[in-house]
Design a protein around this motif. Sequence first.
Motif, PDB file in Angstrom:
ATOM      1  N   GLN A   3     -22.030  22.015 -98.665  1.00 39.53           N
ATOM      2  CA  GLN A   3     -21.399  20.982 -97.855  1.00 39.53           C
ATOM      3  C   GLN A   3     -21.017  21.476 -96.463  1.00 39.53           C
ATOM      4  N   TYR A   4     -20.497  22.707 -96.401  1.00 41.38           N
ATOM      5  CA  TYR A   4     -19.960  23.192 -95.122  1.00 41.38           C
ATOM      6  C   TYR A   4     -20.771  24.318 -94.486  1.00 41.38           C
ATOM      7  N   PHE A   5     -21.354  25.195 -95.313  1.00 43.50           N
ATOM      8  CA  PHE A   5     -22.094  26.344 -94.776  1.00 43.50           C
ATOM      9  C   PHE A   5     -23.369  26.569 -95.594  1.00 43.50           C
ATOM     10  N   PRO A   6     -24.326  25.635 -95.513  1.00 41.81           N
ATOM     11  CA  PRO A   6     -25.539  25.740 -96.345  1.00 41.81           C
ATOM     12  C   PRO A   6     -26.341  27.005 -96.079  1.00 41.81           C
ATOM     13  N   HIS A   7     -26.337  27.504 -94.841  1.00 41.11           N
ATOM     14  CA  HIS A   7     -27.092  28.720 -94.553  1.00 41.11           C
ATOM     15  C   HIS A   7     -26.516  29.918 -95.304  1.00 41.11           C
ATOM     16  N   VAL A  46     -17.313  42.189 -92.319  1.00 38.90           N
ATOM     17  CA  VAL A  46     -17.302  41.882 -90.880  1.00 38.90           C
ATOM     18  C   VAL A  46     -18.710  41.978 -90.319  1.00 38.90           C
ATOM     19  N   GLU A  47     -19.453  42.983 -90.749  1.00 39.77           N
ATOM     20  CA  GLU A  47     -20.834  43.126 -90.279  1.00 39.77           C
ATOM     21  C   GLU A  47     -21.694  41.938 -90.722  1.00 39.77           C
ATOM     22  N   LEU A  48     -21.444  41.433 -91.929  1.00 41.87           N
ATOM     23  CA  LEU A  48     -22.153  40.232 -92.394  1.00 41.87           C
ATOM     24  C   LEU A  48     -21.786  39.020 -91.547  1.00 41.87           C
ATOM     25  N   LEU A  49     -20.511  38.909 -91.202  1.00 38.26           N
ATOM     26  CA  LEU A  49     -20.071  37.818 -90.328  1.00 38.26           C
ATOM     27  C   LEU A  49     -20.827  37.859 -89.004  1.00 38.26           C
ATOM     28  N   LEU A  50     -20.870  39.028 -88.394  1.00 32.63           N
ATOM     29  CA  LEU A  50     -21.515  39.161 -87.088  1.00 32.63           C
ATOM     30  C   LEU A  50     -23.016  38.899 -87.173  1.00 32.63           C
ATOM     31  N   GLN A  51     -23.592  39.152 -88.323  1.00 30.96           N
ATOM     32  CA  GLN A  51     -25.027  38.970 -88.488  1.00 30.96           C
ATOM     33  C   GLN A  51     -25.391  37.527 -88.852  1.00 30.96           C
ATOM     34  N   TYR A  52     -24.563  36.870 -89.683  1.00 32.35           N
ATOM     35  CA  TYR A  52     -24.992  35.602 -90.266  1.00 32.35           C
ATOM     36  C   TYR A  52     -24.145  34.384 -89.902  1.00 32.35           C
ATOM     37  N   SER A  53     -22.982  34.570 -89.335  1.00 30.54           N
ATOM     38  CA  SER A  53     -22.186  33.401 -88.971  1.00 30.54           C
ATOM     39  C   SER A  53     -22.831  32.660 -87.804  1.00 30.54           C
ATOM     40  N   GLU A  54     -22.816  31.331 -87.872  1.00 32.54           N
ATOM     41  CA  GLU A  54     -23.339  30.534 -86.765  1.00 32.54           C
ATOM     42  C   GLU A  54     -22.355  30.476 -85.603  1.00 32.54           C
ATOM     43  N   ASN A  55     -21.116  30.866 -85.860  1.00 34.02           N
ATOM     44  CA  ASN A  55     -20.098  30.879 -84.816  1.00 34.02           C
ATOM     45  C   ASN A  55     -19.135  32.040 -85.051  1.00 34.02           C
ATOM     46  N   PRO A  56     -19.603  33.286 -84.848  1.00 30.09           N
ATOM     47  CA  PRO A  56     -18.701  34.424 -85.041  1.00 30.09           C
ATOM     48  C   PRO A  56     -17.645  34.465 -83.941  1.00 30.09           C
ATOM     49  N   MET A  90      -4.445  23.934 -88.091  1.00 29.02           N
ATOM     50  CA  MET A  90      -4.407  24.193 -89.523  1.00 29.02           C
ATOM     51  C   MET A  90      -5.782  23.960 -90.131  1.00 29.02           C
ATOM     52  N   TYR A  91      -6.431  22.862 -89.749  1.00 26.75           N
ATOM     53  CA  TYR A  91      -7.749  22.544 -90.290  1.00 26.75           C
ATOM     54  C   TYR A  91      -8.764  23.593 -89.861  1.00 26.75           C
ATOM     55  N   LYS A  92      -8.667  24.038 -88.620  1.00 28.76           N
ATOM     56  CA  LYS A  92      -9.556  25.096 -88.145  1.00 28.76           C
ATOM     57  C   LYS A  92      -9.374  26.363 -88.981  1.00 28.76           C
ATOM     58  N   ASN A  93      -8.126  26.685 -89.299  1.00 26.37           N
ATOM     59  CA  ASN A  93      -7.850  27.864 -90.113  1.00 26.37           C
ATOM     60  C   ASN A  93      -8.394  27.706 -91.524  1.00 26.37           C
ATOM     61  N   ILE A  94      -8.337  26.487 -92.046  1.00 25.94           N
ATOM     62  CA  ILE A  94      -8.883  26.222 -93.380  1.00 25.94           C
ATOM     63  C   ILE A  94     -10.389  26.481 -93.385  1.00 25.94           C
ATOM     64  N   ILE A  95     -11.081  25.968 -92.379  1.00 24.04           N
ATOM     65  CA  ILE A  95     -12.532  26.168 -92.292  1.00 24.04           C
ATOM     66  C   ILE A  95     -12.856  27.643 -92.073  1.00 24.04           C
ATOM     67  N   ASN A  96     -12.073  28.316 -91.238  1.00 23.53           N
ATOM     68  CA  ASN A  96     -12.277  29.754 -91.032  1.00 23.53           C
ATOM     69  C   ASN A  96     -12.107  30.520 -92.338  1.00 23.53           C
ATOM     70  N   ALA A  97     -11.046  30.166 -93.089  1.00 19.19           N
ATOM     71  CA  ALA A  97     -10.785  30.844 -94.358  1.00 19.19           C
ATOM     72  C   ALA A  97     -11.930  30.612 -95.338  1.00 19.19           C
ATOM     73  N   LEU A  98     -12.447  29.388 -95.358  1.00 16.40           N
ATOM     74  CA  LEU A  98     -13.556  29.073 -96.258  1.00 16.40           C
ATOM     75  C   LEU A  98     -14.798  29.876 -95.894  1.00 16.40           C
ATOM     76  N   GLU A  99     -15.154  29.910 -94.626  1.00 16.03           N
ATOM     77  CA  GLU A  99     -16.337  30.670 -94.214  1.00 16.03           C
ATOM     78  C   GLU A  99     -16.166  32.154 -94.536  1.00 16.03           C
ATOM     79  N   CYS A 100     -14.991  32.687 -94.257  1.00 16.99           N
ATOM     80  CA  CYS A 100     -14.747  34.102 -94.541  1.00 16.99           C
ATOM     81  C   CYS A 100     -14.789  34.369 -96.042  1.00 16.99           C
ATOM     82  N   LYS A 101     -14.297  33.411 -96.839  1.00 13.15           N
ATOM     83  CA  LYS A 101     -14.345  33.572 -98.289  1.00 13.15           C
ATOM     84  C   LYS A 101     -15.782  33.593 -98.794  1.00 13.15           C
ATOM     85  N   LEU A 102     -16.627  32.759 -98.229  1.00 14.30           N
ATOM     86  CA  LEU A 102     -18.036  32.727 -98.629  1.00 14.30           C
ATOM     87  C   LEU A 102     -18.759  34.012 -98.220  1.00 14.30           C
TER      88      LEU A 102
END
Length: 332
Positions: free
Chosen positions: A278-282, A78-88, A231-243
Amino acid sequence: MNSIYQYNKEIEQHKQTLIETVHQNILLPLLQEEKITFSELRKKLDILDGTFSHVKKMFSWRERDNWEDAFIHQIEVVELLLQYSENPTFEKVIILLEHDTIEDTDISISWMKESHNDQNVVFSVALMTKDPFINFIDNTDDRKVLEKIKKSWILNTKWNISDNFYEKLSNNKNITENENKAYKKYIELSEIYKPIRNKAYSEKMQTIKWFEKKAILININEWFNLNFDPMYKNIINALECKLIDRLHWISTLWNCTTGKIKRKIDETYTYYKDISLQYFPHLWELIEIELEKAKKILKNKNINNITNNISEKSSYILKHPQLTFGFYKDEK
């Protein structure tokens, strides 16, 4: 006693920092933009507080393969999300706090769906969840052995070590001969078949199409009632969280077996690189930095062409020397 007190004190500090950060950086801007009301803000903070406490309870005795407290992993992603996500977002915070709950504890998707305030969160957690590794055991004898172990109290409903047995390990309580044998066999089987399970999940995760397929299957099972857009939003959220989860994994490999370090490095390049770019190069840039550090760990150990070998010592047994299991003993 002091160590327990210190641990709880550190966890409480993490909690207060997390709540304050989410309040200031995520919820207050929504309030100022009139996208939520003050009562909704307070409700979300209560949800965050409750989720934190619930997940802490579920992971209180669990350890990761690097000996780290499993709950610390839930916090740090969660701390990594808050630090590095472009849209936490608040949703992603809850997803990452809960992301291992279905996979590793006795909590079921159905229970989480009934008890959770946000079905989108449960949906994303479900997408991140790997199937129990027994599903990947094609050897009949091995399946029977694991099913026999399952009947004992040392495993939970997800075919993982139970909280009660973790507590027994952590407190260095006496381990019976039968428990010793069962645990030895469980470690042996898990080190053979969990990598196969993880590889299968990683291969599928390469494309958003697989996430879509799994999401549709979840809908067909009537666990959720969502149209395609959320559903698509949840898929992208799941992918970002997985990364982000993968980023944390790669950055905390130090005490894992050399076979696991090598395997994690290889599968990250093979299965995570393309979809990250493709989706989260940063995020891939950050993962790649940690991959270079992990490769140095192997180099410093003078390891070349390592493969996963069950004769390597299990980190659990290294930490709990009262478990003296055959091939895990030092060879003289």
